[in-house]
Design a protein around this motif. Sequence first.
Motif, mmCIF file in Angstrom:
data_model
loop_
_atom_site.group_PDB
_atom_site.id
_atom_site.type_symbol
_atom_site.label_atom_id
_atom_site.label_comp_id
_atom_site.label_asym_id
_atom_site.label_seq_id
_atom_site.Cartn_x
_atom_site.Cartn_y
_atom_site.Cartn_z
ATOM 1 N N THR A 219 0.831 -1.197 0.000
ATOM 2 C CA THR A 219 0.000 0.000 0.000
ATOM 3 C C THR A 219 0.871 1.255 0.000
ATOM 4 O O THR A 219 2.089 1.190 0.149
ATOM 5 C CB THR A 219 -0.920 0.018 1.233
ATOM 6 O OG1 THR A 219 -0.109 0.051 2.419
ATOM 7 C CG2 THR A 219 -1.806 -1.216 1.264
ATOM 8 N N SER A 220 0.213 2.403 -0.172
ATOM 9 C CA SER A 220 0.913 3.689 -0.127
ATOM 10 C C SER A 220 0.014 4.710 0.554
ATOM 11 O O SER A 220 -1.132 4.412 0.909
ATOM 12 C CB SER A 220 1.273 4.156 -1.542
ATOM 13 O OG SER A 220 0.097 4.449 -2.289
ATOM 14 N N GLY B 145 5.366 -5.911 6.741
ATOM 15 C CA GLY B 145 5.183 -4.836 7.704
ATOM 16 C C GLY B 145 3.844 -4.139 7.532
ATOM 17 O O GLY B 145 2.888 -4.714 7.003
ATOM 18 N N PRO B 146 3.748 -2.860 7.941
ATOM 19 C CA PRO B 146 2.461 -2.154 7.926
ATOM 20 C C PRO B 146 1.932 -1.864 6.528
ATOM 21 O O PRO B 146 0.773 -1.491 6.375
ATOM 22 C CB PRO B 146 2.766 -0.848 8.677
ATOM 23 C CG PRO B 146 4.238 -0.640 8.478
ATOM 24 C CD PRO B 146 4.833 -2.018 8.487
ATOM 25 N N HIS B 147 2.750 -2.023 5.486
ATOM 26 C CA HIS B 147 2.301 -1.754 4.121
ATOM 27 C C HIS B 147 1.896 -3.031 3.387
ATOM 28 O O HIS B 147 1.712 -3.015 2.176
ATOM 29 C CB HIS B 147 3.403 -1.046 3.327
ATOM 30 C CG HIS B 147 3.719 0.324 3.844
ATOM 31 N ND1 HIS B 147 2.913 1.413 3.617
ATOM 32 C CD2 HIS B 147 4.741 0.767 4.609
ATOM 33 C CE1 HIS B 147 3.429 2.471 4.206
ATOM 34 N NE2 HIS B 147 4.538 2.111 4.818
ATOM 35 N N SER B 148 1.768 -4.133 4.093
ATOM 36 C CA SER B 148 1.477 -5.415 3.457
ATOM 37 C C SER B 148 0.066 -5.870 3.800
ATOM 38 O O SER B 148 -0.366 -5.783 4.946
ATOM 39 C CB SER B 148 2.486 -6.472 3.916
ATOM 40 O OG SER B 148 2.188 -7.729 3.360
ATOM 41 N N GLN B 149 -0.665 -6.337 2.790
ATOM 42 C CA GLN B 149 -2.004 -6.880 2.990
ATOM 43 C C GLN B 149 -2.183 -8.064 2.051
ATOM 44 O O GLN B 149 -1.611 -8.092 0.972
ATOM 45 C CB GLN B 149 -3.078 -5.833 2.671
ATOM 46 C CG GLN B 149 -2.994 -4.565 3.495
ATOM 47 C CD GLN B 149 -3.979 -3.509 3.014
ATOM 48 O OE1 GLN B 149 -4.641 -3.680 1.996
ATOM 49 N NE2 GLN B 149 -4.066 -2.408 3.736
ATOM 50 N N PHE B 150 -2.963 -9.050 2.459
ATOM 51 C CA PHE B 150 -3.310 -10.114 1.519
ATOM 52 C C PHE B 150 -4.658 -10.709 1.899
ATOM 53 O O PHE B 150 -5.086 -10.626 3.048
ATOM 54 C CB PHE B 150 -2.230 -11.200 1.454
ATOM 55 C CG PHE B 150 -2.082 -12.029 2.714
ATOM 56 C CD1 PHE B 150 -2.843 -13.170 2.897
ATOM 57 C CD2 PHE B 150 -1.174 -11.668 3.691
ATOM 58 C CE1 PHE B 150 -2.704 -13.934 4.045
ATOM 59 C CE2 PHE B 150 -1.029 -12.429 4.842
ATOM 60 C CZ PHE B 150 -1.791 -13.569 5.022
ATOM 61 N N TYR B 151 -5.330 -11.286 0.907
ATOM 62 C CA TYR B 151 -6.640 -11.898 1.094
ATOM 63 C C TYR B 151 -6.581 -13.318 0.537
ATOM 64 O O TYR B 151 -6.666 -13.527 -0.663
ATOM 65 C CB TYR B 151 -7.724 -11.104 0.356
ATOM 66 C CG TYR B 151 -8.051 -9.765 0.978
ATOM 67 C CD1 TYR B 151 -9.255 -9.567 1.635
ATOM 68 C CD2 TYR B 151 -7.163 -8.704 0.907
ATOM 69 C CE1 TYR B 151 -9.569 -8.346 2.201
ATOM 70 C CE2 TYR B 151 -7.462 -7.481 1.474
ATOM 71 C CZ TYR B 151 -8.671 -7.305 2.115
ATOM 72 O OH TYR B 151 -8.972 -6.095 2.670
#
Length: 245
Positions: A161-162, A214-220
């Motif tokens: 993310t940004s 870290g805090p900029h990582s996401q996954f589904y």
Amino acid sequence: MLLHKVTEEDNKLGIGKSFPGLTKPALNNVDLYAAEKELYLGSKCQVDDNPNPWQFWMIMLKSGNMDTHAGKCPKNGHKIGPFDPPSEFPCFGKGCMNQPLIYHNYTTLQGTTLKGSFYGTWDLNAGSSRDSANMNTSFYSVTWQKELGKGSWIFHHVIRTSTKYPWLMLYLRSDATSGFSGGYHYQTRGMSKIIPESPNFKVRFTLNVIQGGGPHSQFYLMDMGSCWKNNGKPCDGNVTSDVTR
């Protein structure tokens, strides 16, 4: 020999460009065109099997940005004019709902392994840079590979993310060959030959987290969607009564 049934010309089809099976109302309607194009590409990829044919894995990118001031988004199933954005849906201003840039490496046969990928960003001024040091640029990457004649497909997902795009989604979906997908009010195409019905199905997959973001990582993973009506009837595409999750 590796045969690509979906060509670059197929991928670039857009409104105003005809293809086999396209209905006249959809020719210049972006919403109808997108749905019918998916059916067309599915027909090109279809593999006959029992009890039904199958088409392809679905990889889906989404952004949580929503420009409610544009007056294009429904609220609770009803089309209304502009309204103030709720706190859970960010928007940095006009253009916050843009589609991401995408760069496609077509699947190739490398020795005995099939490999392909695509990658990109929602930050349109970032170009095609894959510079991992720029942590304030959104980025996604999907790679896939499979050994010829054995094993399963392996997918590798990366998403970042940004500031402008704080909520991004990257899904791996096994949609059904026919029927409504969870969250979408039109027929889709996919890998599953039947529509699973709870509670009589199981999903098995292997997840290997190679590196934390870290805090900029996401996954589904895994994405399991469904559609129902509160009166017990099947979904019919009516956005005011279909419930999708």
